[in-house]
Design a protein around this motif. Structure first.
Motif, PDB file in Angstrom:
ATOM      1  N   VAL A  79       4.313  -2.927   0.401  1.00 39.22           N
ATOM      2  CA  VAL A  79       5.243  -3.732   1.183  1.00 39.22           C
ATOM      3  C   VAL A  79       4.577  -4.086   2.507  1.00 39.22           C
ATOM      4  CG1 VAL A  79       7.558  -3.824   2.160  1.00 39.22           C
ATOM      5  CG2 VAL A  79       7.123  -2.365   0.173  1.00 39.22           C
ATOM      6  N   CYS A  80       4.731  -5.347   2.918  1.00 43.19           N
ATOM      7  CA  CYS A  80       4.214  -5.757   4.221  1.00 43.19           C
ATOM      8  C   CYS A  80       5.108  -6.832   4.804  1.00 43.19           C
ATOM      9  CB  CYS A  80       2.781  -6.262   4.112  1.00 43.19           C
ATOM     10  SG  CYS A  80       2.613  -7.891   3.375  1.00 43.19           S
ATOM     11  N   GLU A  81       4.871  -7.132   6.077  1.00 41.64           N
ATOM     12  CA  GLU A  81       5.647  -8.150   6.777  1.00 41.64           C
ATOM     13  C   GLU A  81       4.753  -9.303   7.200  1.00 41.64           C
ATOM     14  OE1 GLU A  81       7.835  -6.597  10.123  1.00 41.64           O
ATOM     15  OE2 GLU A  81       8.651  -4.977   8.900  1.00 41.64           O
ATOM     16  N   ALA A  82       5.384 -10.466   7.298  1.00 42.86           N
ATOM     17  CA  ALA A  82       4.759 -11.672   7.826  1.00 42.86           C
ATOM     18  C   ALA A  82       5.757 -12.304   8.786  1.00 42.86           C
ATOM     19  CB  ALA A  82       4.418 -12.632   6.695  1.00 42.86           C
ATOM     20  N   ASP A  83       5.260 -12.872   9.866  1.00 46.74           N
ATOM     21  CA  ASP A  83       6.140 -13.383  10.923  1.00 46.74           C
ATOM     22  C   ASP A  83       6.734 -14.751  10.663  1.00 46.74           C
ATOM     23  OD1 ASP A  83       5.892 -11.089  12.497  1.00 46.74           O
ATOM     24  OD2 ASP A  83       4.027 -11.826  13.388  1.00 46.74           O
ATOM     25  N   GLY A 101      -1.172  -9.454   7.847  1.00 42.60           N
ATOM     26  CA  GLY A 101       0.109  -8.859   7.495  1.00 42.60           C
ATOM     27  C   GLY A 101       0.305  -7.587   8.310  1.00 42.60           C
ATOM     28  N   THR A 102       1.547  -7.270   8.621  1.00 43.93           N
ATOM     29  CA  THR A 102       1.835  -6.105   9.464  1.00 43.93           C
ATOM     30  C   THR A 102       2.722  -5.102   8.729  1.00 43.93           C
ATOM     31  OG1 THR A 102       3.721  -7.244  10.458  1.00 43.93           O
ATOM     32  CG2 THR A 102       1.613  -7.406  11.619  1.00 43.93           C
ATOM     33  N   ASN A 103       2.819  -3.909   9.303  1.00 44.65           N
ATOM     34  CA  ASN A 103       3.663  -2.834   8.763  1.00 44.65           C
ATOM     35  C   ASN A 103       3.431  -2.640   7.265  1.00 44.65           C
ATOM     36  OD1 ASN A 103       4.862  -2.353  11.306  1.00 44.65           O
ATOM     37  ND2 ASN A 103       6.252  -4.062  10.974  1.00 44.65           N
ATOM     38  N   ILE A 104       2.177  -2.465   6.900  1.00 44.66           N
ATOM     39  CA  ILE A 104       1.787  -2.314   5.495  1.00 44.66           C
ATOM     40  C   ILE A 104       2.038  -0.876   5.055  1.00 44.66           C
ATOM     41  CG2 ILE A 104      -0.080  -2.564   3.817  1.00 44.66           C
ATOM     42  CD1 ILE A 104      -1.491  -4.351   6.018  1.00 44.66           C
ATOM     43  N   ILE A 105       2.812  -0.739   3.996  1.00 43.16           N
ATOM     44  CA  ILE A 105       3.131   0.586   3.452  1.00 43.16           C
ATOM     45  C   ILE A 105       2.970   0.544   1.938  1.00 43.16           C
ATOM     46  CG2 ILE A 105       5.006   2.247   3.056  1.00 43.16           C
ATOM     47  CD1 ILE A 105       6.060   1.642   5.787  1.00 43.16           C
ATOM     48  N   SER A 106       2.339   1.580   1.397  1.00 43.34           N
ATOM     49  CA  SER A 106       2.315   1.718  -0.062  1.00 43.34           C
ATOM     50  C   SER A 106       3.243   2.874  -0.420  1.00 43.34           C
ATOM     51  CB  SER A 106       0.895   1.967  -0.581  1.00 43.34           C
ATOM     52  OG  SER A 106       0.345   3.132  -0.020  1.00 43.34           O
ATOM     53  N   LEU A 107       4.024   2.655  -1.459  1.00 42.73           N
ATOM     54  CA  LEU A 107       4.944   3.667  -1.969  1.00 42.73           C
ATOM     55  C   LEU A 107       4.439   4.115  -3.334  1.00 42.73           C
ATOM     56  CD1 LEU A 107       8.327   1.899  -1.138  1.00 42.73           C
ATOM     57  CD2 LEU A 107       7.211   3.716   0.165  1.00 42.73           C
ATOM     58  N   ASP A 108       4.178   5.395  -3.457  1.00 39.06           N
ATOM     59  CA  ASP A 108       3.703   5.972  -4.713  1.00 39.06           C
ATOM     60  C   ASP A 108       4.929   6.365  -5.533  1.00 39.06           C
ATOM     61  OD1 ASP A 108       2.679   7.504  -6.785  1.00 39.06           O
ATOM     62  OD2 ASP A 108       1.245   8.562  -5.513  1.00 39.06           O
ATOM     63  N   ALA A 124      -6.470  -4.982   1.471  1.00 35.85           N
ATOM     64  CA  ALA A 124      -7.466  -5.757   2.223  1.00 35.85           C
ATOM     65  C   ALA A 124      -7.058  -7.226   2.330  1.00 35.85           C
ATOM     66  CB  ALA A 124      -8.841  -5.630   1.558  1.00 35.85           C
ATOM     67  N   ALA A 125      -6.504  -7.783   1.252  1.00 31.53           N
ATOM     68  CA  ALA A 125      -6.065  -9.184   1.258  1.00 31.53           C
ATOM     69  C   ALA A 125      -4.923  -9.393   2.250  1.00 31.53           C
ATOM     70  CB  ALA A 125      -5.644  -9.609  -0.147  1.00 31.53           C
ATOM     71  N   ILE A 126      -4.016  -8.436   2.324  1.00 36.07           N
ATOM     72  CA  ILE A 126      -2.917  -8.510   3.301  1.00 36.07           C
ATOM     73  C   ILE A 126      -3.485  -8.451   4.715  1.00 36.07           C
ATOM     74  CG2 ILE A 126      -0.912  -7.271   4.226  1.00 36.07           C
ATOM     75  CD1 ILE A 126      -0.367  -6.368   1.271  1.00 36.07           C
ATOM     76  N   ALA A 183       0.580 -17.564   2.969  1.00 41.61           N
ATOM     77  CA  ALA A 183      -0.856 -17.284   3.111  1.00 41.61           C
ATOM     78  C   ALA A 183      -1.201 -15.888   2.590  1.00 41.61           C
ATOM     79  CB  ALA A 183      -1.274 -17.433   4.574  1.00 41.61           C
ATOM     80  N   ILE A 184      -0.385 -14.904   2.942  1.00 42.51           N
ATOM     81  CA  ILE A 184      -0.648 -13.542   2.474  1.00 42.51           C
ATOM     82  C   ILE A 184      -0.514 -13.461   0.958  1.00 42.51           C
ATOM     83  CG2 ILE A 184       0.212 -11.164   2.473  1.00 42.51           C
ATOM     84  CD1 ILE A 184       1.021 -11.641   5.443  1.00 42.51           C
TER      85      ILE A 184
END
Length: 134
Positions: free
Chosen positions: A58-62, A37-44, A30-32, A69-70
């Motif tokens: 993992v996420c991206e910022a431009d 933030g874009t392309n948010i992926i969680s890896l278990d 939620a904070a991302i 900020a993220i």
């Protein structure tokens, strides 16, 4: 790659195993999303013996300001809602890749070029991946 090297210096705890629906994971995502933030992926990573954590998010910022900020929002929201401070964080100087280590979950905020170069999802391809809507 020094961000990943720092993870091996500490031990993973097994006392509080996380699940995909754990409060800290939901709070981080939620904070991302709050900071776009874009392309948010969680890896278990729980089924991978060599893993240094239960989950990677993992996420991206431009841009560098967005990376900051993220990352700052993640730390602030987790402190507010989960009463947890990171065990370690790094990358705030260069702002290409900020790593926030909560021991059982590690957050990676990366610029797109950095993410493409390090390919964390490929490195941990044995992990179950879940995409999160932006």
């Amino acid at each position: 790659m020094e961000q990943l090297a720092s993870l091996s210096k500490r031990k993973r705890t097994t006392a509080t195993r996380l699940t995909k629906s754990s409060k800290i994971i939901k709070t981080i995502i939620a904070a991302i999303q709050e900071k776009k933030g874009t392309n948010i992926i969680s890896l278990d990573l729980r089924k991978i013996d060599e893993a240094v954590s239960d989950f990677f998010i993992v996420c991206e910022a431009d841009s560098q300001p967005q990376v900051r900020a993220i990352a700052e929002n993640v730390e602030e929201r987790v402190r507010e809602k989960c009463d947890e401070k990171p065990y370690h964080h790094e990358g705030y100087q260069a702002l290409q890749w900020v790593l926030i280590d909560y021991v059982n979950v590690v957050v990676h905020v990366m610029q797109p070029e950095t993410r493409k170069f390090y390919k964390l999802e490929e490195m941990w391809s044995d992990a179950a991946a879940q995409e999160h809507e932006e």
